[in-house]
Design a protein around this motif. Structure first.
Motif, PDB file in Angstrom:
ATOM      1  N   GLY A  10     -48.229 -48.383   1.426  1.00 44.05           N
ATOM      2  CA  GLY A  10     -48.748 -47.039   1.684  1.00 44.05           C
ATOM      3  C   GLY A  10     -47.737 -46.343   2.576  1.00 44.05           C
ATOM      4  N   TYR A  11     -48.246 -45.478   3.405  1.00 45.51           N
ATOM      5  CA  TYR A  11     -47.366 -44.664   4.242  1.00 45.51           C
ATOM      6  C   TYR A  11     -46.522 -45.509   5.198  1.00 45.51           C
ATOM      7  N   VAL A  12     -47.207 -46.290   6.026  1.00 44.94           N
ATOM      8  CA  VAL A  12     -46.492 -47.092   7.029  1.00 44.94           C
ATOM      9  C   VAL A  12     -45.649 -48.168   6.341  1.00 44.94           C
ATOM     10  N   GLY A  13     -46.201 -48.779   5.297  1.00 47.10           N
ATOM     11  CA  GLY A  13     -45.497 -49.853   4.601  1.00 47.10           C
ATOM     12  C   GLY A  13     -44.189 -49.384   3.992  1.00 47.10           C
ATOM     13  N   LEU A  14     -44.241 -48.242   3.316  1.00 45.03           N
ATOM     14  CA  LEU A  14     -43.024 -47.772   2.643  1.00 45.03           C
ATOM     15  C   LEU A  14     -41.967 -47.325   3.650  1.00 45.03           C
ATOM     16  N   VAL A  15     -42.402 -46.654   4.702  1.00 40.88           N
ATOM     17  CA  VAL A  15     -41.436 -46.226   5.727  1.00 40.88           C
ATOM     18  C   VAL A  15     -40.817 -47.461   6.394  1.00 40.88           C
ATOM     19  N   THR A  16     -41.654 -48.447   6.723  1.00 43.43           N
ATOM     20  CA  THR A  16     -41.145 -49.679   7.354  1.00 43.43           C
ATOM     21  C   THR A  16     -40.138 -50.365   6.431  1.00 43.43           C
ATOM     22  N   ASN A  25     -31.403 -55.050   5.959  1.00 42.70           N
ATOM     23  CA  ASN A  25     -32.202 -56.180   5.478  1.00 42.70           C
ATOM     24  C   ASN A  25     -32.502 -56.041   3.987  1.00 42.70           C
ATOM     25  N   ASP A  26     -32.611 -57.184   3.327  1.00 42.56           N
ATOM     26  CA  ASP A  26     -33.161 -57.196   1.971  1.00 42.56           C
ATOM     27  C   ASP A  26     -34.672 -57.179   2.128  1.00 42.56           C
ATOM     28  N   VAL A  27     -35.348 -56.303   1.388  1.00 36.55           N
ATOM     29  CA  VAL A  27     -36.781 -56.120   1.612  1.00 36.55           C
ATOM     30  C   VAL A  27     -37.540 -56.305   0.296  1.00 36.55           C
ATOM     31  N   VAL A  28     -38.614 -57.047   0.359  1.00 31.48           N
ATOM     32  CA  VAL A  28     -39.479 -57.177  -0.818  1.00 31.48           C
ATOM     33  C   VAL A  28     -40.796 -56.476  -0.499  1.00 31.48           C
ATOM     34  N   CYS A  29     -41.140 -55.499  -1.339  1.00 31.68           N
ATOM     35  CA  CYS A  29     -42.341 -54.684  -1.096  1.00 31.68           C
ATOM     36  C   CYS A  29     -43.426 -55.107  -2.077  1.00 31.68           C
ATOM     37  N   MET A  30     -44.611 -55.392  -1.581  1.00 32.59           N
ATOM     38  CA  MET A  30     -45.687 -55.827  -2.460  1.00 32.59           C
ATOM     39  C   MET A  30     -46.907 -54.919  -2.308  1.00 32.59           C
ATOM     40  N   ASP A  31     -47.487 -54.531  -3.429  1.00 36.39           N
ATOM     41  CA  ASP A  31     -48.737 -53.761  -3.407  1.00 36.39           C
ATOM     42  C   ASP A  31     -49.565 -54.186  -4.607  1.00 36.39           C
ATOM     43  N   ILE A  32     -50.895 -54.130  -4.457  1.00 33.64           N
ATOM     44  CA  ILE A  32     -51.743 -54.518  -5.594  1.00 33.64           C
ATOM     45  C   ILE A  32     -51.809 -53.408  -6.649  1.00 33.64           C
ATOM     46  N   ASP A  33     -51.367 -52.194  -6.269  1.00 34.46           N
ATOM     47  CA  ASP A  33     -51.389 -51.060  -7.189  1.00 34.46           C
ATOM     48  C   ASP A  33     -50.151 -51.115  -8.101  1.00 34.46           C
ATOM     49  N   GLU A  77     -39.478 -64.960   4.858  1.00 34.67           N
ATOM     50  CA  GLU A  77     -40.110 -65.732   5.939  1.00 34.67           C
ATOM     51  C   GLU A  77     -40.894 -64.791   6.865  1.00 34.67           C
ATOM     52  N   ILE A  78     -40.313 -63.621   7.114  1.00 34.08           N
ATOM     53  CA  ILE A  78     -41.034 -62.656   7.951  1.00 34.08           C
ATOM     54  C   ILE A  78     -41.728 -61.666   7.019  1.00 34.08           C
ATOM     55  N   VAL A  79     -43.047 -61.614   7.094  1.00 35.39           N
ATOM     56  CA  VAL A  79     -43.809 -60.752   6.180  1.00 35.39           C
ATOM     57  C   VAL A  79     -44.719 -59.817   6.992  1.00 35.39           C
ATOM     58  N   PHE A  80     -44.493 -58.519   6.823  1.00 34.33           N
ATOM     59  CA  PHE A  80     -45.311 -57.511   7.509  1.00 34.33           C
ATOM     60  C   PHE A  80     -46.563 -57.220   6.684  1.00 34.33           C
ATOM     61  N   ILE A  81     -47.685 -57.033   7.361  1.00 31.89           N
ATOM     62  CA  ILE A  81     -48.897 -56.552   6.686  1.00 31.89           C
ATOM     63  C   ILE A  81     -49.085 -55.093   7.084  1.00 31.89           C
ATOM     64  N   ALA A  82     -49.099 -54.221   6.083  1.00 25.34           N
ATOM     65  CA  ALA A  82     -49.229 -52.779   6.369  1.00 25.34           C
ATOM     66  C   ALA A  82     -50.297 -52.157   5.476  1.00 25.34           C
ATOM     67  N   VAL A  83     -51.333 -52.932   5.186  1.00 24.42           N
ATOM     68  CA  VAL A  83     -52.433 -52.385   4.365  1.00 24.42           C
ATOM     69  C   VAL A  83     -53.267 -51.433   5.219  1.00 24.42           C
ATOM     70  N   ASP A  84     -54.033 -50.561   4.582  1.00 23.17           N
ATOM     71  CA  ASP A  84     -54.776 -49.602   5.402  1.00 23.17           C
ATOM     72  C   ASP A  84     -56.073 -50.204   5.943  1.00 23.17           C
ATOM     73  N   THR A  85     -56.463 -49.663   7.090  1.00 18.82           N
ATOM     74  CA  THR A  85     -57.665 -50.132   7.794  1.00 18.82           C
ATOM     75  C   THR A  85     -58.546 -48.916   8.087  1.00 18.82           C
ATOM     76  N   PRO A  86     -59.142 -48.352   7.024  1.00 18.32           N
ATOM     77  CA  PRO A  86     -59.908 -47.106   7.198  1.00 18.32           C
ATOM     78  C   PRO A  86     -61.164 -47.332   8.050  1.00 18.32           C
ATOM     79  N   PRO A  87     -61.727 -46.252   8.627  1.00 11.67           N
ATOM     80  CA  PRO A  87     -62.947 -46.449   9.399  1.00 11.67           C
ATOM     81  C   PRO A  87     -64.105 -46.806   8.474  1.00 11.67           C
ATOM     82  N   SER A  88     -64.954 -47.715   8.901  1.00 10.49           N
ATOM     83  CA  SER A  88     -66.139 -48.036   8.106  1.00 10.49           C
ATOM     84  C   SER A  88     -67.259 -47.109   8.573  1.00 10.49           C
ATOM     85  N   PHE A  89     -68.433 -47.187   7.931  1.00 17.34           N
ATOM     86  CA  PHE A  89     -69.504 -46.261   8.288  1.00 17.34           C
ATOM     87  C   PHE A  89     -70.020 -46.474   9.707  1.00 17.34           C
TER      88      PHE A  89
END
Ligand code: UDX
Length: 427
Positions: A10-16, A25-33, A77-89
């Protein structure tokens, strides 16, 4: 060098990802979309961020895209998690996407893997994830909290020239390896424990939001007593203890971070038995600030039933197409609720608005938006609006009223063109 992985493009993931590639760095980007991954492979950037498409193209040799979680852990070896964490109800951050990643992790035996949390997660999440990793017999994976402070619209500059880098971990070696990714930046690197790192992010955003609500309340008092908030803010800002940033009065803060993070911090405090009174007020002031614009319109136009109002700008701030928690959306629904017709123009966010905003007539330019309108409200301070076609607007508008929700326009010029002008926090 092993590649760096990013999960959640997403936003943060792609910018990072792009900035880490820019740093060599060589970067591997993963998304379920899968669709998103396919278009990124073709060099198409799905978000509006100045400079990002160019940087993605420049670094395409170093950027790889996949939908496979296994592939990312095979190559990185180093893997960033940048998935979104939207507010719940409930106001808590929804961590389902984070835990979906944790529970889908492949078995990793090298002992070299580090999970780096970029997503904003409530204080205590790192500890929960560490326990979950232990439960899955994966406690050979190190965990690091590395919050992100970038702003939309200036994300690349913010990532490459940060004010600070915060690294929280229980494992000093993992901290060192993540810190090594940032050594080319001339920023202080603060190494701390996980909960402190998580809290730094929330406290920073909540403090900035507090500054905005504070100056908005000062603006409201200025209107009552004949002072000018812009000059008041300037005078305050010269005091190095206060600083000149984030003292721009307006119609309130929006975006993907401040509303969510302030609510989440209030909730984190509440869940631990502490009532964070100040944040309750910060949130309320931010809500009321939008209502004040409606009152300003009523003051000049009377009841808004059957009046037509043009919103100039929809994005939550300039240089982004992001409409999340944008003041424009709240304002539009209040106006519609009062029986007004609402038209809007934004230089980049119209396609996004077409997908998500209901009941507003979206226009292709300023003049179409203001046609037959009783008032125009500047909501987003896009540079394009600094030079409004006032003479032509005057001919097209029914009433000549401009409310400047960001104190961005030239009041004298607008009044000289025959409009009634009202900003925020000054006469
Ligand atoms: C923010 C933080 O700045 C960033 O560090 C964090 O990582 C994510 O959240 P962002 O949401 O991109 O970044 O936007 P920002 O530029 O901080 O503005 C947030 C909102 O506050 C906007 O709606 C803006 O219009 C408003 N704002 C900002 C004001 O009303 N007055 C100000 O003085 C500054």
């Amino acid at each position: 060098m092993s590649s760096v992985g990013i999960i959640g493009i997403g936003y943060v993931g792609l910018v990072t990802a792009t900035c880490l590639a820019e740093l060599g760095n060589d970067v591997v980007c993963m998304d379920i979309d899968a669709e998103k991954i396919a278009s990124l492979r073709e060099g198409k950037v799905p978000i509006f961020e100045p400079g990002l498409p160019e940087l993605v193209v420049k670094n395409r040799e170093r950027m790889h895209f996949t939908t496979s979680l296994d592939e990312i852990f095979e190559k990185c070896e180093i893997v960033f998690i940048a998935v979104d964490t939207p507010p719940s109800f409930t106001g808590d951050a929804d961590l389902s996407r984070v835990f979906a990643v944790i529970s889908a992790l492949p078995g990793l035996s090298s002992g070299q893997h580090i999970l780096v949390m970029k997503s904003t997660v409530p204080v205590g999440t790192g500890l929960k994830i560490s326990s979950e990793l232990a439960r899955q017999k994966m406690d050979n994976i190190a965990y690091v909290s590395n919050p992100e402070f970038l702003r939309e619209g200036s994300a690349i500059g913010d990532f490459l020239n940060p004010d600070r880098v915060v690294i929280g971990s229980r494992e000093p070696e993992a901290s060192e390896r993540v810190a090594a990714l940032y050594t080319r930046m001339k920023a202080p690197i603060l190494k701390t424990n996980i909960a402190t790192a998580e809290m730094i992010k929330y406290a920073s955003n909540a403090f900035l939001a507090t500054k905005i609500s504070f100056i908005n309340e000062i603006a409201n008092v200025c209107e009552e007593i004949g002072a000018d908030v812009t000059v008041v803010a300037e005078g305050m800002g010269y005091d190095a203890r206060i600083g000149k940033h984030f003292l721009q009065a307006g119609i309130g803060y929006g975006g993907s971070c401040f509303p969510k993070d302030v609510a989440a911090l209030k909730q984190i405090a509440g869940n631990s038995g502490y009532h964070f009174q100040l944040l309750t007020a910060v949130i309320e002031v931010n809500e009321l600030q939008k209502r004040r614009v409606v009152n300003k319109l009523k003051k000049h136009l009377g009841p808004l039933n059957d009046k037509t109002v043009a919103l100039l700008g929809l994005a939550f701030k300039p240089n982004t197409n992001d409409l999340r928690e944008a003041s424009s959306i709240v304002l539009a629904s209040r106006l519609l609720g009062d029986g007004a017709y609402v038209k809007a123009y934004d230089p980049v966010a119209i396609p996004d608005a077409a997908r998500s905003v209901r009941g507003v007539l979206l226009c292709d330019d300023v003049l179409t938006a203001v046609e037959n309108c009783d008032a125009a409200v500047l909501v987003t301070e896009w540079e394009e609006f600094a030079h409004l076609p006032l003479a032509e607007m005057k001919k097209r508008m029914r009433h000549h009223l401009i409310i400047d929700g960001r104190n961005f326009l030239n009041a004298e010029e607008i009044r000289a063109a025959g409009f009634t002008y009202e900003g925020i926090g000054h006469s």
